[in-house]
Motif scaffolding. Structure first.
Motif, PDB file in Angstrom:
ATOM      1  N   GLU A 244      12.316   8.109  -0.012  1.00  0.00           N
ATOM      2  CA  GLU A 244      11.723   8.400  -1.316  1.00  0.00           C
ATOM      3  C   GLU A 244      11.044   9.758  -1.218  1.00  0.00           C
ATOM      4  O   GLU A 244      10.460  10.097  -0.198  1.00  0.00           O
ATOM      5  N   SER A 245      11.092  10.511  -2.306  1.00  0.00           N
ATOM      6  CA  SER A 245      10.379  11.782  -2.310  1.00  0.00           C
ATOM      7  C   SER A 245       8.891  11.498  -2.465  1.00  0.00           C
ATOM      8  O   SER A 245       8.503  10.554  -3.140  1.00  0.00           O
ATOM      9  N   GLU A 246       8.076  12.291  -1.782  1.00  0.00           N
ATOM     10  CA  GLU A 246       6.635  12.022  -1.858  1.00  0.00           C
ATOM     11  C   GLU A 246       5.884  13.213  -2.426  1.00  0.00           C
ATOM     12  O   GLU A 246       6.219  14.338  -2.210  1.00  0.00           O
TER      13      GLU A 246
ATOM     14  N   LEU B 199      16.047  -9.645  -5.753  1.00  0.00           N
ATOM     15  CA  LEU B 199      15.796 -10.010  -4.352  1.00  0.00           C
ATOM     16  C   LEU B 199      14.880 -11.217  -4.243  1.00  0.00           C
ATOM     17  O   LEU B 199      15.062 -12.069  -3.374  1.00  0.00           O
TER      18      LEU B 199
ATOM     19  N   MET C 127       6.606  -8.844   0.715  1.00  0.00           N
ATOM     20  CA  MET C 127       5.576  -8.390  -0.224  1.00  0.00           C
ATOM     21  C   MET C 127       4.187  -8.874   0.183  1.00  0.00           C
ATOM     22  O   MET C 127       3.190  -8.182   0.028  1.00  0.00           O
TER      23      MET C 127
ATOM     24  N   ASP D 144      -4.896  -5.976  -1.444  1.00  0.00           N
ATOM     25  CA  ASP D 144      -4.301  -4.872  -2.174  1.00  0.00           C
ATOM     26  C   ASP D 144      -4.046  -5.284  -3.640  1.00  0.00           C
ATOM     27  O   ASP D 144      -3.245  -6.170  -3.904  1.00  0.00           O
TER      28      ASP D 144
ATOM     29  N   ILE E  55      -4.583 -11.615  -1.551  1.00  0.00           N
ATOM     30  CA  ILE E  55      -4.222 -10.324  -0.954  1.00  0.00           C
ATOM     31  C   ILE E  55      -5.248  -9.278  -1.383  1.00  0.00           C
ATOM     32  O   ILE E  55      -5.665  -9.244  -2.535  1.00  0.00           O
TER      33      ILE E  55
ATOM     34  N   PHE F  62      -0.934 -14.907  -2.893  1.00  0.00           N
ATOM     35  CA  PHE F  62      -1.015 -13.583  -3.511  1.00  0.00           C
ATOM     36  C   PHE F  62      -2.405 -13.306  -4.090  1.00  0.00           C
ATOM     37  O   PHE F  62      -2.866 -12.174  -4.079  1.00  0.00           O
TER      38      PHE F  62
ATOM     39  N   HIS G 201      -0.706  12.994  -4.847  1.00  0.00           N
ATOM     40  CA  HIS G 201       0.491  12.306  -5.333  1.00  0.00           C
ATOM     41  C   HIS G 201       1.068  12.890  -6.606  1.00  0.00           C
ATOM     42  O   HIS G 201       2.091  12.410  -7.097  1.00  0.00           O
TER      43      HIS G 201
ATOM     44  N   LEU H  89       4.422  -0.374   1.967  1.00  0.00           N
ATOM     45  CA  LEU H  89       5.519  -1.279   1.606  1.00  0.00           C
ATOM     46  C   LEU H  89       5.366  -1.746   0.164  1.00  0.00           C
ATOM     47  O   LEU H  89       5.188  -2.918  -0.090  1.00  0.00           O
ATOM     48  N   HIS H  90       5.415  -0.805  -0.761  1.00  0.00           N
ATOM     49  CA  HIS H  90       5.344  -1.182  -2.171  1.00  0.00           C
ATOM     50  C   HIS H  90       6.697  -1.768  -2.571  1.00  0.00           C
ATOM     51  O   HIS H  90       7.608  -1.852  -1.750  1.00  0.00           O
ATOM     52  N   THR H  91       6.828  -2.187  -3.831  1.00  0.00           N
ATOM     53  CA  THR H  91       8.006  -2.966  -4.204  1.00  0.00           C
ATOM     54  C   THR H  91       9.320  -2.278  -3.840  1.00  0.00           C
ATOM     55  O   THR H  91      10.209  -2.891  -3.265  1.00  0.00           O
ATOM     56  N   ARG H  92       9.415  -1.002  -4.182  1.00  0.00           N
ATOM     57  CA  ARG H  92      10.690  -0.321  -3.974  1.00  0.00           C
ATOM     58  C   ARG H  92      11.040  -0.239  -2.485  1.00  0.00           C
ATOM     59  O   ARG H  92      12.181  -0.475  -2.091  1.00  0.00           O
TER      60      ARG H  92
ATOM     61  N   TYR I 150       2.003   9.384  -9.069  1.00  0.00           N
ATOM     62  CA  TYR I 150       3.244   9.363  -8.312  1.00  0.00           C
ATOM     63  C   TYR I 150       4.447   9.233  -9.239  1.00  0.00           C
ATOM     64  O   TYR I 150       5.530   9.714  -8.950  1.00  0.00           O
TER      65      TYR I 150
ATOM     66  N   ALA J  79       1.740  -6.844   2.211  1.00  0.00           N
ATOM     67  CA  ALA J  79       0.945  -5.847   1.500  1.00  0.00           C
ATOM     68  C   ALA J  79       0.559  -4.702   2.436  1.00  0.00           C
ATOM     69  O   ALA J  79      -0.596  -4.301   2.530  1.00  0.00           O
TER      70      ALA J  79
ATOM     71  N   LYS K 132       3.461   7.281   1.971  1.00  0.00           N
ATOM     72  CA  LYS K 132       2.166   7.207   1.282  1.00  0.00           C
ATOM     73  C   LYS K 132       1.922   5.873   0.599  1.00  0.00           C
ATOM     74  O   LYS K 132       0.830   5.342   0.628  1.00  0.00           O
ATOM     75  N   LEU K 133       2.936   5.327  -0.058  1.00  0.00           N
ATOM     76  CA  LEU K 133       2.702   4.121  -0.848  1.00  0.00           C
ATOM     77  C   LEU K 133       2.839   2.842  -0.041  1.00  0.00           C
ATOM     78  O   LEU K 133       2.625   1.754  -0.555  1.00  0.00           O
TER      79      LEU K 133
ATOM     80  N   ALA L 124      11.985  -3.659  -1.132  1.00  0.00           N
ATOM     81  CA  ALA L 124      13.342  -4.025  -1.541  1.00  0.00           C
ATOM     82  C   ALA L 124      14.379  -3.390  -0.607  1.00  0.00           C
ATOM     83  O   ALA L 124      15.336  -4.047  -0.183  1.00  0.00           O
TER      84      ALA L 124
ATOM     85  N   TYR M 173      -2.522  -3.919  -6.050  1.00  0.00           N
ATOM     86  CA  TYR M 173      -1.160  -3.698  -6.543  1.00  0.00           C
ATOM     87  C   TYR M 173      -0.276  -4.893  -6.201  1.00  0.00           C
ATOM     88  O   TYR M 173       0.411  -5.440  -7.055  1.00  0.00           O
ATOM     89  N   MET M 174      -0.314  -5.323  -4.930  1.00  0.00           N
ATOM     90  CA  MET M 174       0.498  -6.464  -4.538  1.00  0.00           C
ATOM     91  C   MET M 174      -0.006  -7.748  -5.191  1.00  0.00           C
ATOM     92  O   MET M 174       0.767  -8.609  -5.553  1.00  0.00           O
TER      93      MET M 174
END
Lengths: 90, 585
Positions: A88-90, B80, A52, B122, B120, B117, B388, A15-18, B326, A55, A12-13, A21, B124-125
């Motif tokens: 990840e749990s969704e 990272l 990142m 999005d 972008i 950036f 969510h 390629l968010h940060t987590r 979420y 996006a 759902k989210l 990574a 959030y990004m």
């Protein structure tokens, strides 16, 4: 060896940060070069910042090119990670 | 001794020594190097990245146990980014091609990244560009520290007062480690990152000092009064004495509250009460959860719309709401746009004329129903985000059944649209109304039959019922949450909820006013939503209250015809022994 994967992001989210990574950490384990691209940008799979920049959100189609002697194992594990929704749990 | 004035935020008083800190946005030195120095400079860069990474890792280890998953994810990502092979490669290329120092090469690369950036789509990004600057800033600090012989945050002593131009979001993590005493910044307002950080650390801060910090130097003795927004520089003994005593008193009360943080909100006679938090920014969520809130009783969405030219579109809102929902399983009540009256938008809507009496004008749900292009994207975003987490939608300022009819029509349209577009949403999202207009309170029984929950917004309810503008100095002495008319209206709403078997909560300031807690409990209120900073205080009061014992006094109160008797009863209620029963843990 050179392998090409076509992957669609299903979690759902996206390629968010987590998730990014986890992907970068996985790619960094392999010797092969890994290039991930969407319709407008190309990213080095071992570079957190470039991943990142993709996006990539849910539904995005990505092309992944893996080149090197461990390309087979790398592609298998990469597609597993996408398929498992980055564990990840969704 | 002299004083500086700014906007006071956060809590209490801090007394300590000043520590000036160089932060991002300040000049990075640029100088040329010789061709044959390039290799050495790249080596210095590599070493700088390595040391900065080791420092961050050590710090990560340090706080791993006491921080949340969310903080781990941020730190993990920062590590990272710092070790990003492309970062080293590109910066090394800049050193070699342009023959500049490592710090400046990093800056050039950082500026390139910022530009990418910023473009972008999005949001959030896009917002991650700040974190990239911070990560690169750490490496630059490390490189500069090697040259100057110290790194900027190293050696900060507990209780020191941080004086800096401005704080960045990720500083949140850094400063918590150092247990600093207060923050003073040139920039920022009451809702800036510094303010949020100070509140979450329960320390005072003064923001918006407008270059005031140039009069300060490291080592100055400072008194920071977060409530009044005043900094005393080199205070004399008399002033210092007064402030020391006040600070000690605040400290004692704080310790006492700290001790009940993880205890449940149960009254002396065993009744459970839900204490939720009000938030304005998604960033405040973790702080609210840390204050052991049982959920978010009010998320105000106006901040998404303010201080910008264009209103946020559906996608942007969807992402904000999704991320919020979420991140926790607890219920989150999101209030739809409550613009108008005291919350005017400053950008964009040029044709939104200012009414002569905005509090009684086209605001909140009236504005939304008038302009569906404003309302529908928000509702669609909320519906889509509902999958969510545990979402409740709250409609502000509802006063008339016809308005509710219209809201239901719009909601149905959205359900149909989303179904047709194959976009997922929860079919059973609870939809509630905010009772803040006296007309709605009086007819609460009808609203209770049509809605899934009601929440009493006391700020407006009091203002409308008593015809008092709270910000008008000439009449605000009449503003009284315990006015019999207000208590009767609140009772009507609570009783309506009981009859219809739906939950009633309160999200106005009265819910966080310890002088009102017992009376509200006796009236039957069991769900309160307030600023997370006061949750412990209210919990302490709940735990010291025998609701049964007060119920009869409150019945007398509602029928009292003598103002002195009325005040006497209220005092009696609040004076009753509030010793906690030690058996409740």
């Amino acid at each position: 060896m050179r392998l090409e994967l076509d992957i669609q992001i299903i979690n759902k989210l996206g390629l968010h940060t987590r998730a990014a990574a986890k992907l970068v950490k996985l790619c960094s384990q392999f010797d092969s070069s890994i290039e991930i691209s969407n319709h407008k940008r190309r990213a080095n799979g071992k570079s957190m910042m470039s991943v990142m920049m993709l996006a990539a959100s849910q539904g995005t189609k990505l092309k992944i090119v893996v080149e090197g002697k461990d390309a087979g194992e790398a592609s298998r594990q990469i597609s597993d990670l996408f398929e498992s929704r980055f564990e990840e749990s969704e | 001794m002299f004083t500086l004035h700014g906007t006071g935020v956060g809590f209490g008083i801090a007394i300590g020594t000043a520590r000036l800190i160089r932060r991002l946005g300040q000049e990075v030195p640029e100088y040329s190097i010789q061709n044959e120095q390039a290799d050495a400079e790249i080596k210095r860069l590599t070493k700088g990245i390595h040391t900065a990474t080791e420092c961050l890792k050590a710090y990560y280890e340090d706080i791993r146990r006491e921080s949340t998953d969310e903080v781990h994810a941020i730190l993990d990502a920062h590590l990272l980014m710092m070790q990003d092979p492309v970062l080293l490669e590109q910066s090394a290329l800049i050193i070699r091609e342009r023959l500049v120092n490592a710090e400046f090469a990093l800056q050039v690369h950082c500026n390139d990244l910022q530009e990418i950036f910023q473009n972008i789509d999005d949001p959030y990004m896009r917002s991650k560009s700040d974190e990239i600057s911070q990560v690169i800033g750490r490496i630059q600090d490390e490189l500069l520290g090697q040259r100057a012989g110290h790194s900027s945050l190293e050696g900060i002593q507990e209780g020191e007062i941080i004086v800096t131009h401005d704080l960045m979001p990720a500083d949140t993590i850094e400063f918590k480690k150092y247990r600093v005493g207060a923050f003073l910044t040139n920039l920022g307002g009451p809702i800036s990152h510094t303010a949020i950080l100070a509140r979450s650390m329960r320390i005072p801060a003064i923001v918006g000092l407008h270059e005031g910090i140039r009069y300060l130097k490291s080592g100055d003795t400072l008194v920071v009064d977060g409530k009044r927004g005043v900094v005393l520089v080199d205070p004399d003994t008399a002033a210092l004495d007064v402030y020391e005593r006040r600070a000690a008193k605040i400290q004692r009360a704080k310790k006492e509250l700290e001790s009940i943080k993880y205890k449940p909100a149960i009254s002396l006679d065993g009744q459970t009460v839900q204490l939720n938090a009000n938030i304005e920014f998604a960033e405040e969520l973790s702080q609210s959860l840390a204050s052991s809130a049982s959920g978010i009783g009010l998320y105000r969405t106006e901040s998404l719309y303010m201080n910008r030219q264009e209103f946020p579109d559906e996608q942007e809102q969807f992402e904000v709401y999704s991320a919020l929902l979420y991140s926790t399983k607890l219920p989150i009540t999101i209030r739809t746009l409550d613009l108008g009256a005291d919350k005017q938008v400053d950008g964009g809507r040029k044709n939104m004329s200012l009414a002569t009496n905005p509090a009684l004008g086209r605001r909140a749900i009236r504005l939304c129903l008038h302009d569906l292009t404003l309302f529908k994207p928000q509702l669609r975003a909320l519906f889509r985000a509902s999958v969510h987490g545990n979402l409740k939608i709250m409609i502000p300022m509802i006063s008339d059944q016809a308005e509710l009819d219209q809201v239901f029509i719009v909601l149905n349209e959205i359900r149909q649209e989303l179904t047709q577009e194959n976009l997922p949403f929860k079919p059973d999202i609870p939809v509630g109304g905010m009772i803040e207009v006296p007309a709605a309170a009086v007819t609460a029984d009808i609203f209770a039959k049509r809605l899934d929950f009601l929440s009493i917004g006391t700020n407006d309810l009091i203002q409308y019922t008593l015809a008092i503008d709270r910000i008008d100095d000439e009449v605000n002495y009449l503003y009284d949450p315990l006015h019999p008319a207000i208590l009767r209206l609140i009772k009507l709403v609570i009783d309506a909820g009981k009859n219809a078997d739906i939950p009633i909560s309160m999200c106005g300031e009265m819910a966080g006013d310890v002088e009102c807690t017992r009376i509200l409990l006796a009236l039957g209120l069991r769900e309160f939503s307030m600023d997370s900073a006061v949750i412990s205080e209210i919990k302490q009061r709940v735990r010291g209250t025998d609701i049964n014992e007060i119920e009869q006094i409150v019945i007398d109160l509602l029928s009292s015809n003598d103002p002195d008797h009325y005040r006497g009863l209220i005092e009696r209620i609040n004076r009753l022994s509030n010793n906690e029963n030690p058996s409740i843990t």
